[in-house]
Design an enzyme around this catalytic site. Structure first.
Site, PDB file in Angstrom:
ATOM      1  N   SER A   7      88.049  84.024  66.126  1.00  0.00           N
ATOM      2  CA  SER A   7      86.929  83.092  66.077  1.00  0.00           C
ATOM      3  C   SER A   7      87.324  81.867  65.271  1.00  0.00           C
ATOM      4  O   SER A   7      87.592  81.952  64.065  1.00  0.00           O
ATOM      5  CB  SER A   7      85.710  83.762  65.429  1.00  0.00           C
ATOM      6  OG  SER A   7      84.723  82.784  65.182  1.00  0.00           O
ATOM      7  N   HIS A  32      87.443  82.736  70.548  1.00  0.00           N
ATOM      8  CA  HIS A  32      85.981  82.795  70.440  1.00  0.00           C
ATOM      9  C   HIS A  32      85.479  81.512  69.778  1.00  0.00           C
ATOM     10  O   HIS A  32      85.952  81.135  68.703  1.00  0.00           O
ATOM     11  CB  HIS A  32      85.614  84.025  69.608  1.00  0.00           C
ATOM     12  CG  HIS A  32      84.159  84.309  69.528  1.00  0.00           C
ATOM     13  ND1 HIS A  32      83.455  84.965  70.508  1.00  0.00           N
ATOM     14  CD2 HIS A  32      83.247  84.018  68.554  1.00  0.00           C
ATOM     15  CE1 HIS A  32      82.194  85.089  70.144  1.00  0.00           C
ATOM     16  NE2 HIS A  32      82.035  84.512  68.968  1.00  0.00           N
ATOM     17  N   ASP A  34      82.193  79.535  68.415  1.00  0.00           N
ATOM     18  CA  ASP A  34      80.799  79.704  67.985  1.00  0.00           C
ATOM     19  C   ASP A  34      80.069  78.377  68.010  1.00  0.00           C
ATOM     20  O   ASP A  34      80.404  77.463  67.264  1.00  0.00           O
ATOM     21  CB  ASP A  34      80.773  80.262  66.561  1.00  0.00           C
ATOM     22  CG  ASP A  34      81.168  81.721  66.520  1.00  0.00           C
ATOM     23  OD1 ASP A  34      80.633  82.498  67.333  1.00  0.00           O
ATOM     24  OD2 ASP A  34      82.012  82.084  65.684  1.00  0.00           O
ATOM     25  N   MET A  36      76.602  76.571  67.283  1.00  0.00           N
ATOM     26  CA  MET A  36      75.371  76.770  66.497  1.00  0.00           C
ATOM     27  C   MET A  36      74.593  75.464  66.423  1.00  0.00           C
ATOM     28  O   MET A  36      75.191  74.393  66.263  1.00  0.00           O
ATOM     29  CB  MET A  36      75.719  77.206  65.077  1.00  0.00           C
ATOM     30  CG  MET A  36      76.586  78.441  64.995  1.00  0.00           C
ATOM     31  SD  MET A  36      76.923  78.839  63.266  1.00  0.00           S
ATOM     32  CE  MET A  36      77.980  80.270  63.468  1.00  0.00           C
ATOM     33  N   HIS A  65      80.253  81.359  72.540  1.00  0.00           N
ATOM     34  CA  HIS A  65      79.099  82.136  72.070  1.00  0.00           C
ATOM     35  C   HIS A  65      78.020  81.143  71.676  1.00  0.00           C
ATOM     36  O   HIS A  65      78.144  80.467  70.650  1.00  0.00           O
ATOM     37  CB  HIS A  65      79.572  82.995  70.885  1.00  0.00           C
ATOM     38  CG  HIS A  65      78.507  83.784  70.208  1.00  0.00           C
ATOM     39  ND1 HIS A  65      78.698  84.370  68.962  1.00  0.00           N
ATOM     40  CD2 HIS A  65      77.233  84.098  70.581  1.00  0.00           C
ATOM     41  CE1 HIS A  65      77.603  85.004  68.613  1.00  0.00           C
ATOM     42  NE2 HIS A  65      76.696  84.848  69.561  1.00  0.00           N
ATOM     43  N   MET A  67      74.845  80.160  70.163  1.00  0.00           N
ATOM     44  CA  MET A  67      73.781  80.544  69.234  1.00  0.00           C
ATOM     45  C   MET A  67      72.845  79.351  69.110  1.00  0.00           C
ATOM     46  O   MET A  67      72.767  78.679  68.088  1.00  0.00           O
ATOM     47  CB  MET A  67      74.385  80.924  67.866  1.00  0.00           C
ATOM     48  CG  MET A  67      75.095  82.266  67.912  1.00  0.00           C
ATOM     49  SD  MET A  67      76.157  82.528  66.472  1.00  0.00           S
ATOM     50  CE  MET A  67      77.615  81.666  67.028  1.00  0.00           C
ATOM     51  N   MET A 136      76.268  91.887  68.087  1.00  0.00           N
ATOM     52  CA  MET A 136      76.458  91.231  66.784  1.00  0.00           C
ATOM     53  C   MET A 136      76.477  92.304  65.693  1.00  0.00           C
ATOM     54  O   MET A 136      75.563  93.121  65.585  1.00  0.00           O
ATOM     55  CB  MET A 136      75.309  90.261  66.490  1.00  0.00           C
ATOM     56  CG  MET A 136      75.302  88.975  67.292  1.00  0.00           C
ATOM     57  SD  MET A 136      76.815  87.992  67.232  1.00  0.00           S
ATOM     58  CE  MET A 136      77.052  87.736  65.472  1.00  0.00           C
ATOM     59  N   ASP A 174      81.163  91.272  67.289  1.00  0.00           N
ATOM     60  CA  ASP A 174      81.359  90.003  66.574  1.00  0.00           C
ATOM     61  C   ASP A 174      80.687  90.039  65.204  1.00  0.00           C
ATOM     62  O   ASP A 174      79.476  90.217  65.102  1.00  0.00           O
ATOM     63  CB  ASP A 174      80.723  88.894  67.442  1.00  0.00           C
ATOM     64  CG  ASP A 174      80.901  87.508  66.870  1.00  0.00           C
ATOM     65  OD1 ASP A 174      81.683  87.331  65.907  1.00  0.00           O
ATOM     66  OD2 ASP A 174      80.266  86.580  67.404  1.00  0.00           O
TER      67      ASP A 174
HETATM   68  C1  DX5 Z   1      78.794  84.590  63.325  1.00  0.00           C
HETATM   69  C2  DX5 Z   1      79.734  84.248  64.442  1.00  0.00           C
HETATM   70  C3  DX5 Z   1      81.028  84.953  64.389  1.00  0.00           C
HETATM   71  C4  DX5 Z   1      81.882  84.618  63.196  1.00  0.00           C
HETATM   72  C5  DX5 Z   1      82.699  85.816  62.847  1.00  0.00           C
HETATM   73  O1  DX5 Z   1      77.571  83.994  63.588  1.00  0.00           O
HETATM   74  O2  DX5 Z   1      79.150  84.543  65.696  1.00  0.00           O
HETATM   75  O3  DX5 Z   1      81.786  84.772  65.582  1.00  0.00           O
HETATM   76  O4  DX5 Z   1      82.745  83.522  63.431  1.00  0.00           O
HETATM   77  O5  DX5 Z   1      83.368  85.548  61.687  1.00  0.00           O
HETATM   78  P1  DX5 Z   1      83.880  86.722  60.727  1.00  0.00           P
HETATM   79  O6  DX5 Z   1      84.902  87.477  61.502  1.00  0.00           O
HETATM   80  O7  DX5 Z   1      84.436  85.954  59.580  1.00  0.00           O
HETATM   81  O8  DX5 Z   1      82.694  87.571  60.374  1.00  0.00           O
HETATM   82 ZN    ZN Z   2      80.458  84.517  67.549  1.00  0.00          ZN
END
Ligand code: DX5
Ligand code: ZN
Length: 224
Positions: A7, A32, A34, A36, A65, A67, A136, A174
């Site tokens: 990620s 991956h 993220d 947000m 992903h 969010m 999650m 994740d």
């Molecule tokens: C959290 C994200 C994850 C995050 C995981 O909201 O969706 O993908 O990057 O990071 P680690 O592995 O550091 O928990």
């Molecule tokens: Zn994620």
């Protein structure tokens, strides 16, 4: 075969190309990403232009992903930017069936993500439509949190449903995944392990990916 999806949230964005090349060298097959929006989760991260730049810089499968609220409004932009896997949150989608079909029509693999507090049964109707389910194992919004152990049981339960209903979606996990828990999560039935700080936080991210692959794929296991 358990695959590793580093990620990039935990990467050094000023050296992103270099860091991506390192995890690719280590044997990662996907990346991956993220996304947000500061609304669905209390944090803002990255968007479409970063996906476009990564598409030009690597052959890794880009796994976005989302969010964000109303993710259906953005799936086309992410697919066009080069996302090959796109997940939306069940909690953000009153018209989940439509959003999944839309992702697939765009030629991407469709995933549905579930927050830790959301039970599996909300996916009963859509499981035959999805390419993957993202469990999650932390509350989304931030990297570097500790894995919630109940998520591992949830993976086992979902793998049971998959076998019982003879479906073939993949299971992705994740949040808080690192070398201390990766093997147990894989053994519960996870196909794709997302890890941010566990890999990019290591002194040598390429070696960290190699170790995670070794830990989760016992010698002699079939490569599928
Ligand atoms: C959290 C994200 C994850 C995050 C995981 O909201 O969706 O993908 O990057 O990071 P680690 O592995 O550091 O928990
Ligand atoms: Zn994620």
């Amino acid at each position: 075969m358990t695959r590793i999806a580093p990620s990039i949230l935990a990467a050094d964005f000023a050296r992103l190309g270099e860091q991506v090349a390192a995890v690719e060298r280590g044997g990662a097959e996907m990346l991956h990403i993220d996304v947000m929006d500061g609304r669905f989760v209390p944090n803002i991260s990255i968007g479409v232009p970063v996906v476009e730049s990564l598409r030009a810089a690597t052959d890794l499968t880009l796994d976005c992903h989302l969010m964000i609220v109303e993710p259906g409004r953005y799936v086309e932009a992410f697919a066009k930017a080069g996302a090959r896997m796109i997940s939306v949150h069940q909690e953000a989608c009153p018209h989940l069936d439509r959003d999944i079909r839309r992702i697939r029509d765009l030629g991407a693999q469709a995933g549905v993500a579930l927050n830790p507090a959301t039970p599996l049964h909300v996916l009963d109707e859509v499981l035959p439509l999805v390419d993957f389910v993202l469990i999650m194992s932390v509350n989304p919004g931030f990297g570097g949190q500790k894995l919630i152990p109940a998520a591992v049981e949830k993976v086992g339960a979902l793998a049971g449903v998959r076998a019982e209903r003879r479906l073939d979606f993949r299971i992705e996990v994740d949040g808080g995944v690192d070398l201390s828990n990766a093997a147990a999560i894989a053994a519960a039935g996870c196909d794709i392990l997302v890890s941010g700080s566990g890999l990019f936080g290591a002194a040598d991210p390429a070696e960290a990916v190699r170790s995670m692959i070794r830990f989760t794929n016992p010698p002699g296991a079939a490569r599928a």
